[in-house]
Enzyme design. Structure first.
Site, short mmCIF file in Angstrom:
data_model
loop_
_atom_site.label_atom_id
_atom_site.label_comp_id
_atom_site.label_asym_id
_atom_site.label_seq_id
_atom_site.Cartn_x
_atom_site.Cartn_y
_atom_site.Cartn_z
N TYR A 99 -2.76 -1.30 10.08
CA TYR A 99 -2.53 -1.19 8.83
C TYR A 99 -1.37 -1.11 8.13
CZ TYR A 99 -4.27 -0.77 3.92
OH TYR A 99 -4.51 -0.87 2.63
N SER A 114 0.92 -1.37 -0.08
CA SER A 114 -0.05 0.02 -0.14
C SER A 114 1.04 1.38 -0.06
CB SER A 114 -0.70 -0.14 1.31
OG SER A 114 -1.58 1.44 1.41
#
Length: 298
Positions: free
Chosen positions: A157, A144
């Site tokens: 995350y 990401s």
């Protein structure tokens, strides 16, 4: 791998978003696909779309929890049995969990780590022998933008996505040394127009840091989803054909990567400053609405 025609690709998280779009674009290029997801309804829709898009392409599907190691290995074996070989594995499935570190729920931390990180590890290890056997293989692991930079309330995350990045970069170096016909790419998407924000989990304490409740936070994040899933898939597939070590998806990912490399410490202060400004605006907005409501009731 200069062409996907006649190849076989396995894709996790294919019931929607980037996973579905990757399946469709690969099918258009003559690539057979084995897709999986926990969402059986969305998965069935993807199968339907693939068949309509490329009638001559073989598509198989499997309900799958990527955090289940045994299930992942079974799917890898079944994919090879159904298609005769596997050339690509897209470890794409992912979830989001937002909370300040102080309020992390360990069960939810294990949940997000199981999907975002262990799912990638299991997918890589389960499919690697099959990819080597094919003679021409590629592992595509989705990290990401948040695998490049950190963000308040995104510690869990960030942890999963930084882990995917490190795992994949080490893997790529090992594959280069082995010269076994298999390669690997770490993918770093910015804001992609998918449902990940809507499906994300957030703790009640998130409002303390952002000034917005979880629903408002999801709406806020979605404003920054500027790259379509179709564009993202196109960038990723071009990177695979170019055997790139990593790929930045979207102008936001490119810009943030440049800022982090240029200002490795200062970028954190910049983000904190922006977050504080947004929080102050949210608090001021709530106060105005409360005052207006009180005036109307009076």
């Amino acid at each position: 791998m200069k062409s996907f025609n006649g190849k076989v690709a396995a894709i996790t998280g294919a019931a929607s978003g980037m996973g579905r779009t990757l399946a469709l674009q690969l099918a258009k290029e003559g690539c057979h696909v084995s897709i999986s997801d926990v969402d059986t309804k969305g998965l069935a829709e993807t199968v339907k779309l693939v068949k309509a898009t490329a009638p001559n392409v073989k598509v198989t599907s499997q309900q799958l929890d990527v955090s289940n190691r045994e299930a992942m290995y079974a799917w890898a074996d079944q994919t090879t049995k159904d298609h005769g070989k596997v050339n690509l594995i897209f470890n794409n499935a992912g979830v989001a969990y937002a909370t300040p570190v102080e309020h992390i729920d360990y069960d939810k931390f294990e949940w997000i780590m199981g999907i975002n990180f262990w799912g990638v590890v299991y997918g890589t290890k389960a499919f690697l022998p099959h990819l080597k056997a094919s003679g021409e293989g590629h592992i595509i692991n989705t990290s990401s933008l948040f695998g490049l930079c950190a963000q308040p309330t995104q510690s869990t995350y960030n942890a999963t996505k930084f882990a995917v990045r490190g795992f994949t970069e080490s893997l790529r170096q090992e594959l280069d040394m082995m010269n076994c016909g298999v390669s690997a790419t770490s993918v770093h998407p910015g804001g992609i127009k998918t449902a990940i924000a809507r499906k994300s989990v957030a703790s009640p304490e998130i409002e303390e840091f952002t000034g917005a409740d979880s629903e408002q936070g999801k709406e806020f994040f979605e404003k920054f989803f500027i790259t379509s899933a179709e564009k993202a898939a196109d960038i990723i597939l071009k990177a695979v054909k170019g055997n790139k070590r990593r790929v930045l998806v979207g102008p936001d990912a490119v810009a943030m990567d440049a800022m982090v490399r240029t200002l490795p410490e200062t970028y954190q202060a910049i983000i904190v400053g922006q977050m504080k400004k947004m929080r102050d605006k949210q608090i001021a907005r709530k106060k105005r609405k409360a005052a207006e409501k009180q005036t109307q009731s009076a």
